[in-house]
Design a protein around this motif. Structure first.
Motif, mmCIF file in Angstrom:
data_model
loop_
_atom_site.group_PDB
_atom_site.id
_atom_site.type_symbol
_atom_site.label_atom_id
_atom_site.label_comp_id
_atom_site.label_asym_id
_atom_site.label_seq_id
_atom_site.Cartn_x
_atom_site.Cartn_y
_atom_site.Cartn_z
ATOM 1 N N TYR A 156 43.607 49.188 32.256
ATOM 2 C CA TYR A 156 43.992 48.500 31.018
ATOM 3 C C TYR A 156 44.163 47.014 31.316
ATOM 4 N N VAL A 157 43.864 46.171 30.345
ATOM 5 C CA VAL A 157 44.105 44.729 30.448
ATOM 6 C C VAL A 157 44.954 44.315 29.255
ATOM 7 N N GLY A 158 45.972 43.528 29.513
ATOM 8 C CA GLY A 158 46.871 43.066 28.460
ATOM 9 C C GLY A 158 48.310 43.151 28.935
ATOM 10 N N TYR A 159 49.223 43.219 28.001
ATOM 11 C CA TYR A 159 50.638 43.331 28.338
ATOM 12 C C TYR A 159 51.070 44.787 28.197
ATOM 13 N N GLY A 165 42.952 41.108 34.077
ATOM 14 C CA GLY A 165 41.605 41.620 34.306
ATOM 15 C C GLY A 165 41.129 41.245 35.705
ATOM 16 N N LEU A 166 40.272 42.062 36.281
ATOM 17 C CA LEU A 166 39.800 41.833 37.648
ATOM 18 C C LEU A 166 39.039 40.512 37.768
ATOM 19 N N GLU A 175 43.779 45.089 36.718
ATOM 20 C CA GLU A 175 42.943 46.201 36.246
ATOM 21 C C GLU A 175 42.067 46.703 37.393
ATOM 22 N N GLY A 176 42.043 48.027 37.572
ATOM 23 C CA GLY A 176 41.224 48.623 38.619
ATOM 24 C C GLY A 176 41.877 48.636 39.988
ATOM 25 N N LYS A 177 43.047 48.056 40.128
ATOM 26 C CA LYS A 177 43.775 48.039 41.408
ATOM 27 C C LYS A 177 44.987 48.959 41.310
#
Length: 196
Positions: free
Chosen positions: A109-112, A145-146, A46-48
């Motif tokens: 986004y975080v998850g699958y 997640g980061l 996330e964020g990358k």
């Protein structure tokens, strides 16, 4: 993710051989496209940025014309485009050649997430019927997640510094006491003299 990539590459090579044998046997001069879609990142965070790479192989004996690559599998609320476009157009892909296209996305986004196939349309002759093919599908991948990624893969320099500061008194104090007593007793030790 690497084993899925290897299996996809083997399947792509097998499909190339089968299509080539079929085309050679029929003797036609039409272009045939095989499309590979791969995620180049080992970890999706996330964020990358995430790099998506497309390879279009013309395994036919003729050119493919008006090739249009469209990938609608990246919703704007989850991915933002950093570089490139998820849509690309190639005027001509000659026989027995390939073209590549890459897009860089930023993940929000975080998850699958299920990375599905891209859609490619092309024709084999001028003003001819449009053919549709789909790319390989990278499948489901975890978007980490980061914070979780940093906990797992960062060098933890601050943690090691805190550990060293906590261990220093435990190791340093006994060493200091030993050194002090050693210097006191080594200075007080009488020298041996020979008696004649």
């Amino acid at each position: 993710m690497a084993s899925g990539f290897s299996a996809g590459l083997v399947a792509l090579c097998l499909a190339c051989v089968l299509v080539h044998n079929r085309v050679s046997a029929e003797g036609d001069t039409f272009g045939r496209l095989l499309v590979s879609k791969t995620i180049l990142n080992d970890h999706i965070v996330e964020g990358k940025d995430v790099t998506v790479h497309y390879e279009l192989f013309n395994v036919g004996t003729g050119p493919c014309l008006d090739v249009v690559l469209e990938d609608e599998s990246f919703p704007e609320n989850i991915f933002s485009v950093v570089r490139g476009l998820p849509h690309a157009k190639f005027g001509r892909v000659p026989a027995s050649s390939n073209v590549t296209h890459s897009v860089v996305f930023n993940v929000k986004y975080v998850g699958y997430f299920n990375f599905t196939a891209a859609r490619v349309t092309y024709s084999t002759e001028e003003d001819g019927e449009s053919l549709v093919t789909f790319s390989s599908s990278p499948g489901v991948a975890e978007v980490t997640g980061l914070d979780k990624f940093n906990r797992r893969y960062s060098p933890h320099l601050a943690d090691w510094l805190a550990f060293a500061l906590m261990v220093l008194p435990v190791v340093g104090l006994p060493f200091f006491l030993w050194r002090q007593s050693y210097s006191r007793y080594s200075a007080a030790e009488p020298t041996k003299t020979k008696r004649s």
